[in-house]
Motif scaffolding. Sequence first.
Motif, PDB file in Angstrom:
ATOM      1  N   ASN A  98       0.806  -1.221   0.000  1.00  0.00           N
ATOM      2  CA  ASN A  98       0.000   0.000   0.000  1.00  0.00           C
ATOM      3  C   ASN A  98       0.843   1.276   0.000  1.00  0.00           C
ATOM      4  O   ASN A  98       0.337   2.351   0.306  1.00  0.00           O
ATOM      5  CB  ASN A  98      -0.988   0.013   1.172  1.00  0.00           C
ATOM      6  N   VAL A  99       2.119   1.177  -0.368  1.00  0.00           N
ATOM      7  CA  VAL A  99       2.896   2.383  -0.664  1.00  0.00           C
ATOM      8  C   VAL A  99       2.554   2.797  -2.097  1.00  0.00           C
ATOM      9  O   VAL A  99       2.787   2.045  -3.046  1.00  0.00           O
ATOM     10  CB  VAL A  99       4.405   2.146  -0.519  1.00  0.00           C
ATOM     11  N   ALA A 100       1.998   3.995  -2.238  1.00  0.00           N
ATOM     12  CA  ALA A 100       1.550   4.458  -3.550  1.00  0.00           C
ATOM     13  C   ALA A 100       2.649   5.168  -4.309  1.00  0.00           C
ATOM     14  O   ALA A 100       2.689   5.132  -5.542  1.00  0.00           O
ATOM     15  CB  ALA A 100       0.351   5.387  -3.390  1.00  0.00           C
ATOM     16  N   GLY A 101       3.539   5.881  -3.581  1.00  0.00           N
ATOM     17  CA  GLY A 101       4.585   6.626  -4.255  1.00  0.00           C
ATOM     18  C   GLY A 101       5.505   7.314  -3.278  1.00  0.00           C
ATOM     19  O   GLY A 101       5.226   7.382  -2.069  1.00  0.00           O
ATOM     20  N   MET A 119      16.858   8.017  -7.628  1.00  0.00           N
ATOM     21  CA  MET A 119      16.023   7.135  -6.810  1.00  0.00           C
ATOM     22  C   MET A 119      15.243   6.153  -7.679  1.00  0.00           C
ATOM     23  O   MET A 119      14.992   5.020  -7.273  1.00  0.00           O
ATOM     24  CB  MET A 119      15.086   7.967  -5.942  1.00  0.00           C
ATOM     25  N   LYS A 120      14.866   6.575  -8.877  1.00  0.00           N
ATOM     26  CA  LYS A 120      14.236   5.641  -9.808  1.00  0.00           C
ATOM     27  C   LYS A 120      15.232   4.556 -10.226  1.00  0.00           C
ATOM     28  O   LYS A 120      14.887   3.368 -10.290  1.00  0.00           O
ATOM     29  CB  LYS A 120      13.724   6.391 -11.038  1.00  0.00           C
ATOM     30  N   ALA A 121      16.471   4.957 -10.491  1.00  0.00           N
ATOM     31  CA  ALA A 121      17.499   3.987 -10.865  1.00  0.00           C
ATOM     32  C   ALA A 121      17.791   3.036  -9.712  1.00  0.00           C
ATOM     33  O   ALA A 121      17.965   1.820  -9.923  1.00  0.00           O
ATOM     34  CB  ALA A 121      18.766   4.720 -11.296  1.00  0.00           C
ATOM     35  N   TYR A 122      17.845   3.570  -8.497  1.00  0.00           N
ATOM     36  CA  TYR A 122      18.083   2.727  -7.325  1.00  0.00           C
ATOM     37  C   TYR A 122      16.946   1.712  -7.163  1.00  0.00           C
ATOM     38  O   TYR A 122      17.193   0.518  -6.919  1.00  0.00           O
ATOM     39  CB  TYR A 122      18.197   3.591  -6.078  1.00  0.00           C
ATOM     40  N   ARG A 123      15.718   2.183  -7.286  1.00  0.00           N
ATOM     41  CA  ARG A 123      14.543   1.302  -7.212  1.00  0.00           C
ATOM     42  C   ARG A 123      14.653   0.170  -8.229  1.00  0.00           C
ATOM     43  O   ARG A 123      14.435  -1.005  -7.897  1.00  0.00           O
ATOM     44  CB  ARG A 123      13.295   2.147  -7.492  1.00  0.00           C
ATOM     45  N   ASP A 124      15.001   0.513  -9.446  1.00  0.00           N
ATOM     46  CA  ASP A 124      15.068  -0.492 -10.507  1.00  0.00           C
ATOM     47  C   ASP A 124      16.246  -1.452 -10.311  1.00  0.00           C
ATOM     48  O   ASP A 124      16.113  -2.660 -10.513  1.00  0.00           O
ATOM     49  CB  ASP A 124      15.172   0.197 -11.869  1.00  0.00           C
ATOM     50  N   VAL A 130       7.879   7.761  -8.423  1.00  0.00           N
ATOM     51  CA  VAL A 130       8.706   8.744  -7.728  1.00  0.00           C
ATOM     52  C   VAL A 130       8.391  10.122  -8.311  1.00  0.00           C
ATOM     53  O   VAL A 130       8.453  10.305  -9.539  1.00  0.00           O
ATOM     54  CB  VAL A 130      10.204   8.434  -7.889  1.00  0.00           C
ATOM     55  N   GLY A 131       8.048  11.090  -7.451  1.00  0.00           N
ATOM     56  CA  GLY A 131       7.677  12.406  -7.951  1.00  0.00           C
ATOM     57  C   GLY A 131       8.030  13.532  -7.009  1.00  0.00           C
ATOM     58  O   GLY A 131       8.828  13.362  -6.081  1.00  0.00           O
ATOM     59  N   TYR A 132       7.403  14.678  -7.235  1.00  0.00           N
ATOM     60  CA  TYR A 132       7.731  15.914  -6.521  1.00  0.00           C
ATOM     61  C   TYR A 132       6.445  16.647  -6.176  1.00  0.00           C
ATOM     62  O   TYR A 132       5.469  16.625  -6.930  1.00  0.00           O
ATOM     63  CB  TYR A 132       8.621  16.791  -7.401  1.00  0.00           C
ATOM     64  N   SER A 158      13.155   9.260 -20.428  1.00  0.00           N
ATOM     65  CA  SER A 158      12.165   9.103 -19.360  1.00  0.00           C
ATOM     66  C   SER A 158      12.800   8.761 -18.018  1.00  0.00           C
ATOM     67  O   SER A 158      12.203   9.004 -16.970  1.00  0.00           O
ATOM     68  CB  SER A 158      11.145   8.025 -19.733  1.00  0.00           C
ATOM     69  N   SER A 159      14.026   8.227 -18.041  1.00  0.00           N
ATOM     70  CA  SER A 159      14.689   7.890 -16.779  1.00  0.00           C
ATOM     71  C   SER A 159      15.085   9.148 -16.007  1.00  0.00           C
ATOM     72  O   SER A 159      15.376   9.085 -14.814  1.00  0.00           O
ATOM     73  CB  SER A 159      15.926   7.026 -17.039  1.00  0.00           C
ATOM     74  N   GLU A 160      15.114  10.308 -16.679  1.00  0.00           N
ATOM     75  CA  GLU A 160      15.495  11.559 -16.038  1.00  0.00           C
ATOM     76  C   GLU A 160      14.303  12.449 -15.700  1.00  0.00           C
ATOM     77  O   GLU A 160      14.480  13.532 -15.157  1.00  0.00           O
ATOM     78  CB  GLU A 160      16.471  12.325 -16.930  1.00  0.00           C
ATOM     79  N   SER A 161      13.112  12.016 -16.012  1.00  0.00           N
ATOM     80  CA  SER A 161      11.929  12.814 -15.689  1.00  0.00           C
ATOM     81  C   SER A 161      11.168  12.165 -14.539  1.00  0.00           C
ATOM     82  O   SER A 161      11.404  11.006 -14.194  1.00  0.00           O
ATOM     83  CB  SER A 161      11.019  12.950 -16.914  1.00  0.00           C
ATOM     84  N   LEU A 162      10.270  12.923 -13.945  1.00  0.00           N
ATOM     85  CA  LEU A 162       9.492  12.401 -12.818  1.00  0.00           C
ATOM     86  C   LEU A 162       8.476  11.372 -13.287  1.00  0.00           C
ATOM     87  O   LEU A 162       8.038  11.384 -14.440  1.00  0.00           O
ATOM     88  CB  LEU A 162       8.748  13.540 -12.126  1.00  0.00           C
TER      89      LEU A 162
END
Length: 454
Positions: A136-139, A166-171, A180-182, A204-208
């Motif tokens: 249930n973690v949405a983001g 953080m997206k790269a770390y997640r993957d 991952v957003g702002y 896309s790896s560099e955008s939110l």
Amino acid sequence: MLVSVAAGLLGLATQAVALSTIAAKGSKFFLSTGEQFYNKGVAYQLTDSDPLADTQQCQLDAALMKTLGANSIRVYHVDPTADHDGCMSAFSDAGIYAWIDLDTFSTYILADEPTWNQTQYSAYQKVMDAFHDYENVAGFFVGNEVLTIGTDSVAAPYVKAAARDMKAYRDNKGYRDIPVGYSAADIAQLRPNLQNYMACGDNSSESLDFFSLNAYEWCGSSSYDVSGYVFLQQNASDYNIPIFFSETGCNTPAPRLFQDQAAIFGDDMSGTWSGAIIYEWIEEANNYGLISYGPSAAATATETGVVGGYTRSGTPTPISPDFDNLSSQWATLSPSGVSMAAYSPSNTPPACPSYTSGLWELSGNVPLPTIGQKFNTQSASATATSGASTAQSTGSGSGTATSAGSSSGSASSASSTASSAAIRPRNLVGSLFTDFTSHWYGKLVAGLLILVVL
């Protein structure tokens, strides 16, 4: 009402029920079962350090949130070393997802001297490590209101770099594809460029994965047009990633009517926006609370559980009429959305905004900083000077509508000054600018200045 609340508090299931996970596709969120997801959330930060470490309190609050009609919470600060199993299970049982800020008190990205270093990266990693396994973690948010004035734009690449890493770390860790957003401050003169910058570029790896807005424009009995929501919609209508309100709920004049929810979840905006998170759950000095845990105390009181004059634990009691007003709105608003299988994203990334002095001081798709790369004021100035010679407009792709009706409102500082949410205090100049432009005369002056610049 009291009977239904009591029943809800007693009826919370003790067995954990797995929720469908949430992922982003195109400009929308979807459950793993295929239905589109819309946030009906509340900001939840009872303690500065971590509200998700007290299982009994979470059970009480989750039950009442379910009665309210909430399906998500936003949590600004957590302790990655704490045990969150009980709380996350309590919210899961109530059908509630969590949006978690990754930053800590010492790891904010600061606008006046931005950094993205190994210390920050490691701290963000620990929070992601602690929460990634909860369904249930949405983001995750990589920042909250980092930019509040046009000249803060030089910090935007650091926010985007944090999201990239953080997206790269997640993957790389093989974690679920958690968005991952702002979370941005609603500054009318800054918003269109910032919104587009966070999604622009071919990589896309560099955008939110998503963009969200802390907006307090719709106050009292207003309308879609008068409030300025019409311009928020216009600026987001072609956005290629999900967008939602990460804070909303203007409290002046009182009581709060939450009429904006009908626009957000109705035909005007539900095709573009993915719902809203209401600020905030607990009543404190800023008077944004939906519930209280007891009578207020002296601001200097030191009793257990009392901070800043307000009790922060116990049985939650709805504050009338705000709690019922919100519950009544949400009860009638259930957008059907579109199924994931039937949805084929067609929106493309917006153009990266051009340099405009005082409004957006980056030129196009500037290279993002690497971890540990320090901000250089001379380099930034040189980039700005170079960009100025090629800048064509303040526009940046999917629309840059602004209006005197689209306020940046002083209410948008609600989370920044709240004692429990403990968000980083705003840049002083930015605060003064925001307060000034919350009034009609401030909007008029700001509009005239923009015309002069253009």
